[in-house]
Design a protein around this motif. Sequence first.
Motif, PDB file in Angstrom:
ATOM      1  N   GLY A   8      67.000 -22.053  10.001  1.00 40.73           N
ATOM      2  CA  GLY A   8      67.024 -21.465  11.333  1.00 40.73           C
ATOM      3  C   GLY A   8      67.013 -22.459  12.471  1.00 40.73           C
ATOM      4  N   GLY A   9      66.802 -23.739  12.166  1.00 37.85           N
ATOM      5  CA  GLY A   9      66.827 -24.730  13.226  1.00 37.85           C
ATOM      6  C   GLY A   9      68.217 -24.857  13.840  1.00 37.85           C
ATOM      7  N   ASP A  10      68.251 -25.207  15.120  1.00 38.04           N
ATOM      8  CA  ASP A  10      69.533 -25.296  15.820  1.00 38.04           C
ATOM      9  C   ASP A  10      69.327 -26.053  17.123  1.00 38.04           C
ATOM     10  OD1 ASP A  10      72.144 -22.736  16.182  1.00 38.04           O
ATOM     11  OD2 ASP A  10      72.191 -24.921  16.440  1.00 38.04           O
ATOM     12  N   SER A  11      70.425 -26.236  17.860  1.00 40.49           N
ATOM     13  CA  SER A  11      70.368 -26.813  19.200  1.00 40.49           C
ATOM     14  C   SER A  11      70.555 -25.688  20.203  1.00 40.49           C
ATOM     15  CB  SER A  11      71.479 -27.852  19.369  1.00 40.49           C
ATOM     16  OG  SER A  11      71.296 -28.937  18.500  1.00 40.49           O
ATOM     17  N   VAL A  12      69.624 -25.576  21.151  1.00 46.62           N
ATOM     18  CA  VAL A  12      69.667 -24.519  22.158  1.00 46.62           C
ATOM     19  C   VAL A  12      69.341 -25.102  23.518  1.00 46.62           C
ATOM     20  CG1 VAL A  12      69.042 -22.686  20.542  1.00 46.62           C
ATOM     21  CG2 VAL A  12      67.257 -23.880  21.818  1.00 46.62           C
ATOM     22  N   GLN A  13      69.640 -24.347  24.546  1.00 46.30           N
ATOM     23  CA  GLN A  13      69.284 -24.766  25.895  1.00 46.30           C
ATOM     24  C   GLN A  13      67.882 -24.268  26.238  1.00 46.30           C
ATOM     25  OE1 GLN A  13      72.410 -23.537  28.627  1.00 46.30           O
ATOM     26  NE2 GLN A  13      73.394 -25.530  28.332  1.00 46.30           N
ATOM     27  N   ALA A  14      67.266 -24.947  27.165  1.00 49.75           N
ATOM     28  CA  ALA A  14      65.936 -24.549  27.622  1.00 49.75           C
ATOM     29  C   ALA A  14      65.957 -23.093  28.072  1.00 49.75           C
ATOM     30  CB  ALA A  14      65.482 -25.449  28.759  1.00 49.75           C
ATOM     31  N   GLY A  15      64.887 -22.387  27.694  1.00 50.99           N
ATOM     32  CA  GLY A  15      64.809 -20.963  27.993  1.00 50.99           C
ATOM     33  C   GLY A  15      65.319 -20.075  26.884  1.00 50.99           C
ATOM     34  N   GLY A  16      65.984 -20.674  25.924  1.00 52.05           N
ATOM     35  CA  GLY A  16      66.545 -19.916  24.817  1.00 52.05           C
ATOM     36  C   GLY A  16      65.525 -19.584  23.753  1.00 52.05           C
ATOM     37  N   SER A  17      66.005 -18.938  22.688  1.00 51.29           N
ATOM     38  CA  SER A  17      65.142 -18.491  21.595  1.00 51.29           C
ATOM     39  C   SER A  17      65.735 -18.888  20.254  1.00 51.29           C
ATOM     40  CB  SER A  17      64.972 -16.964  21.626  1.00 51.29           C
ATOM     41  OG  SER A  17      64.346 -16.542  22.807  1.00 51.29           O
ATOM     42  N   LEU A  18      64.852 -19.069  19.294  1.00 55.74           N
ATOM     43  CA  LEU A  18      65.235 -19.300  17.906  1.00 55.74           C
ATOM     44  C   LEU A  18      64.215 -18.625  17.007  1.00 55.74           C
ATOM     45  CD1 LEU A  18      66.167 -23.102  17.702  1.00 55.74           C
ATOM     46  CD2 LEU A  18      67.732 -21.172  17.408  1.00 55.74           C
ATOM     47  N   ARG A  19      64.657 -18.250  15.814  1.00 59.16           N
ATOM     48  CA  ARG A  19      63.724 -17.773  14.804  1.00 59.16           C
ATOM     49  C   ARG A  19      63.879 -18.642  13.566  1.00 59.16           C
ATOM     50  NH1 ARG A  19      62.899 -12.022  11.627  1.00 59.16           N
ATOM     51  NH2 ARG A  19      64.763 -12.699  10.501  1.00 59.16           N
ATOM     52  N   LEU A  20      62.785 -19.287  13.204  1.00 61.01           N
ATOM     53  CA  LEU A  20      62.755 -20.085  11.984  1.00 61.01           C
ATOM     54  C   LEU A  20      62.259 -19.230  10.827  1.00 61.01           C
ATOM     55  CD1 LEU A  20      61.177 -23.416  13.293  1.00 61.01           C
ATOM     56  CD2 LEU A  20      63.566 -22.668  13.343  1.00 61.01           C
ATOM     57  N   SER A  21      62.790 -19.506   9.656  1.00 60.92           N
ATOM     58  CA  SER A  21      62.348 -18.830   8.441  1.00 60.92           C
ATOM     59  C   SER A  21      61.915 -19.857   7.419  1.00 60.92           C
ATOM     60  CB  SER A  21      63.478 -17.977   7.847  1.00 60.92           C
ATOM     61  OG  SER A  21      63.900 -16.977   8.743  1.00 60.92           O
ATOM     62  N   CYS A  22      61.002 -19.453   6.571  1.00 59.19           N
ATOM     63  CA  CYS A  22      60.537 -20.308   5.478  1.00 59.19           C
ATOM     64  C   CYS A  22      60.448 -19.440   4.230  1.00 59.19           C
ATOM     65  CB  CYS A  22      59.187 -20.918   5.814  1.00 59.19           C
ATOM     66  SG  CYS A  22      58.417 -21.830   4.465  1.00 59.19           S
ATOM     67  N   ALA A  23      61.352 -19.681   3.300  1.00 60.87           N
ATOM     68  CA  ALA A  23      61.368 -18.922   2.050  1.00 60.87           C
ATOM     69  C   ALA A  23      60.473 -19.601   1.025  1.00 60.87           C
ATOM     70  CB  ALA A  23      62.784 -18.819   1.523  1.00 60.87           C
ATOM     71  N   ALA A  24      59.574 -18.825   0.436  1.00 60.36           N
ATOM     72  CA  ALA A  24      58.623 -19.355  -0.541  1.00 60.36           C
ATOM     73  C   ALA A  24      58.945 -18.840  -1.931  1.00 60.36           C
ATOM     74  CB  ALA A  24      57.208 -18.969  -0.161  1.00 60.36           C
ATOM     75  N   SER A  25      58.763 -19.678  -2.904  1.00 54.27           N
ATOM     76  CA  SER A  25      58.935 -19.265  -4.297  1.00 54.27           C
ATOM     77  C   SER A  25      57.892 -19.977  -5.139  1.00 54.27           C
ATOM     78  CB  SER A  25      60.335 -19.601  -4.798  1.00 54.27           C
ATOM     79  OG  SER A  25      60.575 -20.987  -4.724  1.00 54.27           O
ATOM     80  N   GLY A  26      57.670 -19.452  -6.317  1.00 60.85           N
ATOM     81  CA  GLY A  26      56.696 -20.061  -7.208  1.00 60.85           C
ATOM     82  C   GLY A  26      55.458 -19.212  -7.315  1.00 60.85           C
ATOM     83  N   SER A  27      54.333 -19.754  -6.876  1.00 60.68           N
ATOM     84  CA  SER A  27      53.061 -19.072  -7.028  1.00 60.68           C
ATOM     85  C   SER A  27      52.960 -17.880  -6.082  1.00 60.68           C
ATOM     86  CB  SER A  27      51.931 -20.069  -6.763  1.00 60.68           C
ATOM     87  OG  SER A  27      50.686 -19.493  -7.069  1.00 60.68           O
ATOM     88  N   THR A  28      51.817 -17.230  -6.063  1.00 61.89           N
ATOM     89  CA  THR A  28      51.629 -16.015  -5.284  1.00 61.89           C
ATOM     90  C   THR A  28      51.523 -16.349  -3.804  1.00 61.89           C
ATOM     91  OG1 THR A  28      50.401 -15.121  -7.160  1.00 61.89           O
ATOM     92  CG2 THR A  28      50.301 -13.903  -5.088  1.00 61.89           C
ATOM     93  N   TYR A  29      52.630 -16.229  -3.126  1.00 62.03           N
ATOM     94  CA  TYR A  29      52.742 -16.607  -1.715  1.00 62.03           C
ATOM     95  C   TYR A  29      51.733 -15.873  -0.860  1.00 62.03           C
ATOM     96  CZ  TYR A  29      54.809 -15.925   2.936  1.00 62.03           C
ATOM     97  OH  TYR A  29      55.015 -15.793   4.276  1.00 62.03           O
ATOM     98  N   SER A  30      51.517 -14.592  -1.123  1.00 62.44           N
ATOM     99  CA  SER A  30      50.670 -13.774  -0.247  1.00 62.44           C
ATOM    100  C   SER A  30      49.220 -14.236  -0.251  1.00 62.44           C
ATOM    101  CB  SER A  30      50.750 -12.303  -0.661  1.00 62.44           C
ATOM    102  OG  SER A  30      50.282 -12.136  -1.981  1.00 62.44           O
ATOM    103  N   ASN A  31      48.827 -15.049  -1.214  1.00 66.70           N
ATOM    104  CA  ASN A  31      47.441 -15.508  -1.308  1.00 66.70           C
ATOM    105  C   ASN A  31      47.146 -16.735  -0.450  1.00 66.70           C
ATOM    106  OD1 ASN A  31      46.924 -13.511  -3.142  1.00 66.70           O
ATOM    107  ND2 ASN A  31      47.026 -14.835  -4.931  1.00 66.70           N
TER     108      ASN A  31
END
Length: 124
Positions: A8-31
């Motif tokens: 989700g990283g990108d180049s934006v102008q000041a005042g703009g918005s971005l949404r970063l995501s982080c996908a987890a795998s392996g152990s029990t993420y919710s813990n």
Amino acid sequence: QVQLVESGGDSVQAGGSLRLSCAASGSTYSNYCMGWFRQVPGKEREGVATIDSDGNTSYADSVKGRFTISRDNAKNTLYLQMNSLKPEDTAMYYCAADRGPRCRGWWTGYYRYWGQGTQVTVSS
């Protein structure tokens, strides 16, 4: 063992918005407490936001009111919604997982698992 992959990283102008995501795998993420950190060259990695397994959140003063951390345990994904971006938000952003369900603070040593990072660049 937890594997983390940011996007989700990108180049934006000041005042703009971005949404970063982080996908987890392996152990029990919710813990796990999860966090977003950022780093610019020559400076230490700093905490941006954390969220524990119950959804309780904490934010660095510099991003309060502009950034929102959230998690979707069904999708094993962590998010960082970033609004009203400023040039000083420019950094490599990393997601990380603590060793347990409660978030203990901003010290990077608390966090056992780290992603590779995604670059955010904000131009004025």
